[in-house]
Write an enzyme that holds these catalytic residues in place. Structure first.
Site, PDB file in Angstrom:
ATOM      1  CG  ASN A 218      -1.772   1.211   1.363  1.00 57.36           C
ATOM      2  OD1 ASN A 218      -2.437   1.589   0.406  1.00 57.36           O
ATOM      3  ND2 ASN A 218      -1.802   1.852   2.535  1.00 57.36           N
TER       4      ASN A 218
ATOM      5  CG  HIS B 287      -0.672   6.140   4.783  1.00 56.07           C
ATOM      6  ND1 HIS B 287      -2.040   6.166   4.861  1.00 56.07           N
ATOM      7  CD2 HIS B 287      -0.216   6.998   5.736  1.00 56.07           C
ATOM      8  CE1 HIS B 287      -2.413   6.993   5.825  1.00 56.07           C
ATOM      9  NE2 HIS B 287      -1.322   7.502   6.369  1.00 56.07           N
TER      10      HIS B 287
HETATM   11  C1  GAR Z   1      -2.742   8.941  -2.528  1.00 54.63           C
HETATM   12  O1  GAR Z   1      -2.290  10.137  -1.969  1.00 54.63           O
HETATM   13  C2  GAR Z   1      -2.527   7.782  -1.590  1.00 54.63           C
HETATM   14  O2  GAR Z   1      -1.350   7.890  -0.847  1.00 54.63           O
HETATM   15  C3  GAR Z   1      -3.759   7.889  -0.711  1.00 54.63           C
HETATM   16  O3  GAR Z   1      -4.796   8.221  -1.600  1.00 54.63           O
HETATM   17  C4  GAR Z   1      -4.269   8.952  -2.687  1.00 54.63           C
HETATM   18  C5  GAR Z   1      -4.695   8.287  -3.962  1.00 54.63           C
HETATM   19  O4  GAR Z   1      -4.328   9.077  -5.066  1.00 54.63           O
HETATM   20  N1  GAR Z   1      -4.000   6.672  -0.009  1.00 54.63           N
HETATM   21  C6  GAR Z   1      -4.502   6.621   1.223  1.00 54.63           C
HETATM   22  O5  GAR Z   1      -4.815   7.609   1.855  1.00 54.63           O
HETATM   23  C7  GAR Z   1      -4.662   5.228   1.776  1.00 54.63           C
HETATM   24  N2  GAR Z   1      -4.743   5.274   3.211  1.00 54.63           N
HETATM   25  P1  GAR Z   1      -4.301   8.472  -6.515  1.00 54.63           P
HETATM   26  O6  GAR Z   1      -5.670   7.821  -6.741  1.00 54.63           O
HETATM   27  O7  GAR Z   1      -4.099   9.664  -7.427  1.00 54.63           O
HETATM   28  O8  GAR Z   1      -3.178   7.483  -6.597  1.00 54.63           O
END
Ligand code: GAR
Length: 214
Positions: free
Chosen positions: A108, A110
């Site tokens: 994952n 984060h």
């Molecule tokens: C990213 O910033 C990722 O780190 C976060 O969601 C966003 C997705 O962006 N993930 C979390 O918060 C998981 N806990 P993306 O769809 O443009 O990759």
């Protein structure tokens, strides 16, 4: 043969795009085999289609319960010959069943330097806490949310006048470097999980760190 990735998304898909772009290099040791979304309208699905990658929408509401939904996701991943599952903005909590099924083959990204700021609103919370460094973490997934052995971290300095949005944008740039790096290290067979720690074989410190030391 390149490591086959299954990428799970719920939204924008910019981290998916970073993996797709990295895999355009024939020397990159992994490729995106399938993209699965729990939401039909996730913009990231268009990115996958544009790259000619197989996609599947697997909606929780089409299944009786969470185990049935996750069994469908697992079946689709297995069918696609996936060796590593990458969560990329997949906004669903995974059950112990799913985590066990893909143990040490499930990672994952984060948007914080874990174990600081698990959960949501990480950028606002980092500013509120007054930390000097924020960033992102790529980690193996364990049952408890936003825990698990850390593979790669990227640090981003926090400016005095940062807003959550501008800090998020700088962290996101680093996410797009950190995720392909973590996948590369795993695909090259250089990553070993030892308890709650990850060892990276044949690497100097800089190989798993992005930021002030790298
Ligand atoms: C990213 O910033 C990722 O780190 C976060 O969601 C966003 C997705 O962006 N993930 C979390 O918060 C998981 N806990 P993306 O769809 O443009 O990759």
């Amino acid at each position: 043969m390149r490591l086959r990735l299954g990428v799970l998304i719920s939204g924008r898909g910019s981290n998916l795009q970073a993996l797709i772009d990295a895999a355009r290099d024939p020397d990159f040791p992994a490729e995106v085999a399938i993209v699965i979304s729990n939401k039909p309208d996730a913009p990231g699905m268009e990115r996958a289609r544009a790259a000619g990658i197989a996609t599947e929408v697997i909606r929780p509401k089409d299944y009786a319960d969470k185990p049935a939904h996750e069994a469908a996701v697992t079946a689709a991943l297995a069918e696609a010959g996936v060796g590593l599952v990458c969560l990329a903005g997949y906004m669903r909590l995974l059950s112990p069943f799913f985590v066990d099924c893909w143990y040490d083959r499930l990672i994952n990204i984060h948007p914080s330097l874990l174990p600081a700021f698990p959960g949501l609103e990480t950028h606002a919370r980092a500013i509120e806490a007054g930390v000097r460094f924020h960033g992102c973490t790529v980690h193996y997934v364990r049952v408890e949310m936003d825990t698990g052995p850390i593979i790669v971290q990227a640090a981003v300095p926090v400016a005095d006048d940062d807003t959550p949005d501008c800090l998020a944008a700088r962290v996101l740039e680093q996410e797009h470097r950190a995720y392909p790096l973590a996948v590369r290290l795993i695909a090259e067979g250089r990553v070993t999980v030892e308890g709650n720690r990850v060892a990276v074989r044949g690497a100097g410190l800089a190989d798993a760190v992005i930021g002030p030391l790298a």
